[in-house]
Every structure is written in structure tokens, then in C-alpha cells.
Design a protein around this motif. Structure first.
Motif, PDB file in Angstrom:
ATOM      1  N   PRO A  51       0.835  -1.203   0.000  1.00  0.00           N
ATOM      2  CA  PRO A  51       0.000   0.000   0.000  1.00  0.00           C
ATOM      3  C   PRO A  51       0.871   1.256   0.000  1.00  0.00           C
ATOM      4  CG  PRO A  51       0.001  -1.034   2.165  1.00  0.00           C
ATOM      5  CD  PRO A  51       0.695  -1.982   1.239  1.00  0.00           C
ATOM      6  N   SER A  52       0.500   2.188  -0.834  1.00  0.00           N
ATOM      7  CA  SER A  52       1.263   3.433  -0.905  1.00  0.00           C
ATOM      8  C   SER A  52       0.689   4.436   0.088  1.00  0.00           C
ATOM      9  CB  SER A  52       1.191   4.021  -2.315  1.00  0.00           C
ATOM     10  OG  SER A  52      -0.156   4.245  -2.677  1.00  0.00           O
ATOM     11  N   PRO A  53       1.565   5.177   0.749  1.00  0.00           N
ATOM     12  CA  PRO A  53       1.064   6.154   1.722  1.00  0.00           C
ATOM     13  C   PRO A  53       0.268   7.244   1.025  1.00  0.00           C
ATOM     14  CG  PRO A  53       3.392   6.479   1.305  1.00  0.00           C
ATOM     15  CD  PRO A  53       3.013   5.204   0.610  1.00  0.00           C
ATOM     16  N   SER A  54      -0.730   7.770   1.748  1.00  0.00           N
ATOM     17  CA  SER A  54      -1.540   8.852   1.193  1.00  0.00           C
ATOM     18  C   SER A  54      -0.673  10.092   1.009  1.00  0.00           C
ATOM     19  CB  SER A  54      -2.708   9.175   2.120  1.00  0.00           C
ATOM     20  OG  SER A  54      -3.525   8.036   2.287  1.00  0.00           O
ATOM     21  N   PRO A  55      -0.836  10.785  -0.094  1.00  0.00           N
ATOM     22  CA  PRO A  55      -0.028  11.994  -0.293  1.00  0.00           C
ATOM     23  C   PRO A  55      -0.406  13.068   0.721  1.00  0.00           C
ATOM     24  CG  PRO A  55      -1.730  11.816  -1.982  1.00  0.00           C
ATOM     25  CD  PRO A  55      -1.754  10.530  -1.217  1.00  0.00           C
ATOM     26  N   PRO A 199       4.166  16.642  14.356  1.00  0.00           N
ATOM     27  CA  PRO A 199       3.967  15.343  13.706  1.00  0.00           C
ATOM     28  C   PRO A 199       2.502  15.141  13.332  1.00  0.00           C
ATOM     29  CG  PRO A 199       4.285  15.067  16.074  1.00  0.00           C
ATOM     30  CD  PRO A 199       4.579  16.500  15.770  1.00  0.00           C
ATOM     31  N   ASP A 200       2.279  14.490  12.195  1.00  0.00           N
ATOM     32  CA  ASP A 200       0.908  14.188  11.783  1.00  0.00           C
ATOM     33  C   ASP A 200       0.271  13.240  12.791  1.00  0.00           C
ATOM     34  OD1 ASP A 200       1.388  15.756   9.623  1.00  0.00           O
ATOM     35  OD2 ASP A 200       1.492  14.132   8.161  1.00  0.00           O
ATOM     36  N   PRO A 207      -6.901  11.337   9.365  1.00  0.00           N
ATOM     37  CA  PRO A 207      -5.524  11.839   9.435  1.00  0.00           C
ATOM     38  C   PRO A 207      -5.504  13.364   9.439  1.00  0.00           C
ATOM     39  CG  PRO A 207      -5.997  10.960   7.250  1.00  0.00           C
ATOM     40  CD  PRO A 207      -7.160  10.602   8.114  1.00  0.00           C
ATOM     41  N   VAL A 208      -4.639  13.918  10.269  1.00  0.00           N
ATOM     42  CA  VAL A 208      -4.572  15.371  10.404  1.00  0.00           C
ATOM     43  C   VAL A 208      -3.132  15.850  10.403  1.00  0.00           C
ATOM     44  CG1 VAL A 208      -6.725  15.561  11.706  1.00  0.00           C
ATOM     45  CG2 VAL A 208      -4.582  15.230  12.930  1.00  0.00           C
ATOM     46  N   THR A 248      -2.378  23.898  19.991  1.00  0.00           N
ATOM     47  CA  THR A 248      -2.189  22.914  18.930  1.00  0.00           C
ATOM     48  C   THR A 248      -3.483  22.796  18.129  1.00  0.00           C
ATOM     49  OG1 THR A 248      -0.635  21.664  20.304  1.00  0.00           O
ATOM     50  CG2 THR A 248      -1.554  20.534  18.387  1.00  0.00           C
ATOM     51  N   VAL A 249      -3.367  22.943  16.830  1.00  0.00           N
ATOM     52  CA  VAL A 249      -4.523  22.872  15.942  1.00  0.00           C
ATOM     53  C   VAL A 249      -4.340  21.684  15.007  1.00  0.00           C
ATOM     54  CG1 VAL A 249      -5.880  24.082  14.201  1.00  0.00           C
ATOM     55  CG2 VAL A 249      -4.779  25.365  16.030  1.00  0.00           C
ATOM     56  N   SER A 250      -5.377  20.851  14.904  1.00  0.00           N
ATOM     57  CA  SER A 250      -5.345  19.683  14.018  1.00  0.00           C
ATOM     58  C   SER A 250      -6.234  19.948  12.813  1.00  0.00           C
ATOM     59  CB  SER A 250      -5.821  18.435  14.767  1.00  0.00           C
ATOM     60  OG  SER A 250      -4.968  18.151  15.871  1.00  0.00           O
TER      61      SER A 250
END
Length: 304
Positions: A51-55, A199-200, A207-208, A248-250
Motif C-alpha cells: 500500500p502506498s502512503p496517502s499523499p 507530527p501528523d 488523518p490530520v 495545537t490545531v489539528s
């Protein structure tokens, strides 16, 4: 990033996919054993792609540019749900509200062990609290115990109906003012260059990207004073250092770049708020007249 002062008055979804291999004709009818064996012997082994990581949708953006996009997207929402906990003036407040662009809302608030349900529709606010909530609220307004006891008898198990212009109406309507809440995102945006990307992560399975702003006591406006003159032989205690304030903002990496979570530590109003259910309908039910008491009746000491 929005001011917690404006917010005063979700379960995580995990998905797992198992690949069992190519489906054979056995799904329809079982072929003879010899045919199955021949197929298995001659079938080429196909590599399973990893699986390729999401861009990263924000790969080419600075932290400030990410926040600008997030604020613009969030301000375009016609409705949302906000849930979380803030501390203001030493009081801990939990809220869970659904709000729309027509200033309608429905939800719960909890403070000091008391709970109240709030609804706002057609410019009227309806509030139904338990005894603990009313006692805390009324005591904070300076009401005496006899006044509180009498008032609780009138509102017990009923909705307090607050009309436009009556005491408390403007404060409570602020909780349901979607555009006002979202406008504060612009007011509280960090100065250019003060944000860094952390970090994400994930918020409720989405995902954020995370943006972090740290402030010192000097940056938050904490005043410093000259030490007072003391008598010989005495020492003045060192002042406690100001707790650094971190916000911190997500920001969602899927779909519109909505702000999904805001966390503030340190400072005077720490707390955490999660935003969800963007653009979903908000249905507010007007309580039956038989279950309401008008705010004006409380000042008269009469029953509804």
C-alpha cells in the motif's frame, strides 16, 4: 486556535482490511479436484503491491498557509458540532453542542457537577438544568440561598424560556452563534512565522496535520513588576514563572481542510475542543409550553 472565551457559555473509527487471495470459481460452483489442482499448479504468482502512503495535501505549504486554508474552510461550514472541556476563570466547563448558521443549537453543558441541556430556536433560548447546575449558576450571580431554593422549585424538571433581550439571552446566544464562533478563528490566528508543523496524527480516525504555537508569559501579555523594596535581612520570594501557553490545531488531511481539534495548555484558559459533523442538519425541538417557565415569572416569584 479559536478563543476559548467564545466557547465558554466522536468515537474513533478503526478499519482493518484482510485480503484472502483471488476468488476462484468455487464461489459459484466447485470444480472437480483435478481442475482445481491444475489451476493452482499453473497459475502464476502475482506480486501483492504494498500500500502506498496517502499523499500529504499540505506538502508544499507553510504552517501559516495551512492554517489560512483551514480557517477559510471551517468558516464556510453551515453547521458543526463542538465538544470538549475548557477552564475559564477557574471553572471547568464541559460542552457538547450542535450549531448551525441560523443561530440554532442544541446540546449539553456541565459545570461543577451540574448538567444543563440548552436549545435555541427562533431567537428563544430554552435551558433545563438539574439542581446542582442551578445552584452553581445562581450562586455565581450572588443570589441568596432562600432565593435559590425558591427559584429551583419553579424550574425543577422544567425548561426555562428566555426571550430576546432578557437577562442572559445575549450570553447564551453567543454559544449558538456559529458565525461569531468561527469569526474568532481569524481574531486568534497566530502572528506570521510563529507556527510550526508538528507530527501528523489522527482525530477520530481522520488523518490530520498539526500546527503548534508556543508563547511565553511575555508574549501572552503577562506583566512583570519590579521587586518590592524589603527591609534589611529579609528576602522576597521569587515570583512563580508564567506557565508557557501552547496551542495545537489539528487540520483534516482528507476532504476539506476543516479544523478538527484545538488544544490549549498553559495560560489562563486551557482546554480542548473537537469539531465534527460539518454541514450536517441540526434539528432543534421546541419544548412543549406545558414544560416551560418564562424567565420573567422568576422575578415575580410566581409559577408559570
Amino acid at each position: 486556535m479559536a478563543s476559548h472565551r467564545k466557547l465558554r457559555a466522536a468515537a474513533v473509527v478503526c478499519a482493518a482490511v484482510a485480503v484472502a487471495g483471488p476468488t476462484s470459481a468455487a464461489a459459484w460452483a466447485a470444480p472437480p479436484a483435478a481442475v482445481r489442482a491444475a489451476v493452482q499448479e499453473n497459475a502464476p504468482l502475482l506480486p501483492v503491491p504494498a500500500p502506498s502512503p496517502s499523499p500529504d495535501p499540505f506538502a508544499d505549504l507553510t504552517p501559516d498557509e495551512i492554517v489560512d486554508r483551514a480557517v477559510t474552510a471551517t468558516q464556510s461550514a453551515t453547521s458543526l458540532r463542538m465538544a470538549g472541556r475548557v477552564v475559564s476563570e477557574g471553572q471547568q466547563l464541559d460542552i457538547d453542542f450542535a450549531v448551525n448558521e441560523r443561530d440554532e443549537c442544541t446540546g449539553l453543558m456541565k459545570i461543577d457537577g451540574g448538567t444543563a441541556e440548552l436549545r435555541r430556536v427562533d431567537d428563544f433560548t430554552y435551558m433545563k438544568g438539574d439542581e446542582a447546575f442551578w445552584r452553581v449558576s445562581m450562586a455565581s450571580q450572588g443570589m441568596s440561598k432562600p432565593q435559590i431554593d425558591a427559584t429551583i422549585e419553579l424550574v425543577k424538571g422544567r425548561w426555562l424560556k428566555i426571550a430576546p433581550g432578557q437577562a442572559g439571552s445575549s450570553d447564551l446566544s453567543g454559544v449558538c452563534d456559529l458565525q461569531g464562533l468561527l469569526a474568532s478563528l481569524d481574531e486568534d490566528k497566530a502572528e506570521p512565522g510563529t507556527l510550526v508543523r508538528g507530527p501528523d496524527g489522527e482525530v477520530d480516525g481522520t488523518p490530520v496535520a498539526t500546527l503548534v504555537k508556543k508563547e511565553t508569559g511575555e508574549e501572552t501579555g503577562t506583566e512583570t513588576t519590579e521587586p518590592e523594596t524589603t527591609e534589611p535581612g529579609t528576602t522576597e520570594p521569587e515570583p512563580e514563572p508564567a506557565k508557557p501557553e501552547t496551542t495545537t490545531v489539528s487540520v483534516s488531511q482528507e476532504g476539506k481542510p476543516y479544523i478538527l481539534k484545538m488544544v490549549k495548555t498553559g495560560g489562563e484558559e486551557p482546554g480542548s475542543m473537537t469539531l465534527s459533523d460539518f454541514d450536517k442538519p441540526v434539528d432543534v425541538v421546541v419544548p412543549p409550553a406545558s414544560e416551560t417557565v418564562d424567565l420573567s415569572k422568576l422575578g415575580q416569584g410566581t409559577s408559570a
